[in-house]
Design an enzyme around this catalytic site. Sequence first.
Site, PDB file in Angstrom:
ATOM      1  N   GLY A  66       0.829  -1.192   0.000  1.00 36.41           N
ATOM      2  CA  GLY A  66       0.000   0.000   0.000  1.00 36.41           C
ATOM      3  C   GLY A  66       0.866   1.245   0.000  1.00 36.41           C
ATOM      4  N   ARG A  67       0.328   2.354   0.491  1.00 33.22           N
ATOM      5  CA  ARG A  67       1.082   3.610   0.503  1.00 33.22           C
ATOM      6  C   ARG A  67       2.425   3.452   1.223  1.00 33.22           C
ATOM      7  NH1 ARG A  67      -4.122   5.661   1.887  1.00 33.22           N
ATOM      8  NH2 ARG A  67      -4.983   7.178   0.399  1.00 33.22           N
ATOM      9  N   ARG A 101      -2.223  -8.967  -1.017  1.00 36.53           N
ATOM     10  CA  ARG A 101      -3.404  -9.828  -1.171  1.00 36.53           C
ATOM     11  C   ARG A 101      -4.033  -9.679  -2.548  1.00 36.53           C
ATOM     12  NH1 ARG A 101      -6.623  -8.258   4.163  1.00 36.53           N
ATOM     13  NH2 ARG A 101      -5.548  -6.288   3.716  1.00 36.53           N
ATOM     14  N   ILE A 134       6.553  -2.446  11.289  1.00 36.87           N
ATOM     15  CA  ILE A 134       6.144  -1.045  11.465  1.00 36.87           C
ATOM     16  C   ILE A 134       4.628  -0.912  11.366  1.00 36.87           C
ATOM     17  CG2 ILE A 134       8.289  -0.032  10.626  1.00 36.87           C
ATOM     18  CD1 ILE A 134       6.754   0.265   7.866  1.00 36.87           C
ATOM     19  N   ALA A 135       3.923  -2.047  11.358  1.00 37.05           N
ATOM     20  CA  ALA A 135       2.480  -2.037  11.117  1.00 37.05           C
ATOM     21  C   ALA A 135       1.723  -2.069  12.443  1.00 37.05           C
ATOM     22  CB  ALA A 135       2.098  -3.205  10.212  1.00 37.05           C
ATOM     23  N   ARG A 136       1.330  -3.247  12.888  1.00 34.70           N
ATOM     24  CA  ARG A 136       0.699  -3.443  14.182  1.00 34.70           C
ATOM     25  C   ARG A 136       1.283  -4.688  14.809  1.00 34.70           C
ATOM     26  NH1 ARG A 136      -0.434   1.083  14.074  1.00 34.70           N
ATOM     27  NH2 ARG A 136      -2.468   2.106  14.314  1.00 34.70           N
ATOM     28  N   GLU A 194       0.777  -3.681  23.443  1.00 33.78           N
ATOM     29  CA  GLU A 194       1.308  -2.369  23.833  1.00 33.78           C
ATOM     30  C   GLU A 194       0.526  -1.798  25.016  1.00 33.78           C
ATOM     31  OE1 GLU A 194       1.755   0.489  20.693  1.00 33.78           O
ATOM     32  OE2 GLU A 194       2.565  -0.985  19.310  1.00 33.78           O
ATOM     33  N   HIS A 210       6.961   2.862  19.471  1.00 36.72           N
ATOM     34  CA  HIS A 210       5.931   3.265  18.497  1.00 36.72           C
ATOM     35  C   HIS A 210       6.180   4.699  18.012  1.00 36.72           C
ATOM     36  CE1 HIS A 210       1.740   1.893  17.118  1.00 36.72           C
ATOM     37  NE2 HIS A 210       2.162   2.826  16.289  1.00 36.72           N
TER      38      HIS A 210
END
Length: 314
Positions: free
Chosen positions: A153-154, A176, A232-234, A263, A281
């Site tokens: 994505g971006r 995906r 770096i996502a979740r 977290e 984060h």
Amino acid sequence: MRLLVTRALTPAVEARVAEEFDTTFRNGAAPMSVEEARAALAEYDALLVTLGDQLRAEAFAPAPRARIVANFGVGYNHIDVAAARAAGVSVTNTPGAVTDATADIAMTLILMSARRAGAGERFLRAGAWTGWTPTQFLGQHVTGKRVGILGMGRIGRAVARRCHYGFGMEVLFHNRSKVAEPGLPAKQVDLDRLLEKCDFVVIAVPASPETHHMIGAAEIAKLQPHAHLINIARGDIVDEAALIAALEAGGIAGAGLDVYEREPFVPPALRARENVTLLPHLGTAALEVRDAMGFMALDNLIAFRDGKAPPNTV
């Protein structure tokens, strides 16, 4: 409209928010619990929330007074969007504003993990450094290596551009859906091939039920022993226990993490490892970026208040 802002924002954003709405600033350091979220949804017309605020399904029952939840951030896995919609509540986020800053953090983690920068700094601060030697803190070269981007994505594209054009890296990616034109020399491959062939794997997919523990023990086992895993996502996209086991067994060379499964809790086993780079984060932690995120969230709220479609409804 009565608006609740759940966390302290930058001064510029708070000033504009106060001009536009009848605003209450909660300013708590801790995120809202489900009980606090339910009470806020019942008392206010709109909420400006962020990471960790627990807007789970039960927070939207009984039917809330609030009609919009504006999320400060692109990720919104802390909000049950289906429950919000069922209760007649719009949900918005702040895509675009976070792209470059998050991609920069990915590069920070790649370099820190490969070049053992965190361990080296701790060594120096402890007063243990006695001078340069040819074999001290030998890491891995980054330039010219192969990077795998999980999620094009971006943010994934921004990471890929930095890796390819900045460091001459070959880019593989898994997505995906089919990406007809990634915008740079890059090859779309299946997940197994990406894991097996790449020196660095960067996770940049959104959190969802489908991506929960997408990278588990079986996937980590496919990585090469010299590979580095960067998230770096979740946090819950990676099975943290499986990652710890692989690091302890020497299955991979290292990891760079900006996000964690629970977290702000970070397992002691991760904190103890010298081959793991841990950041609190920091993905969007730049003043200009946090201003842009806040103004985007505010634009969503203003559009809704004025009877228009918010530009970033999820």
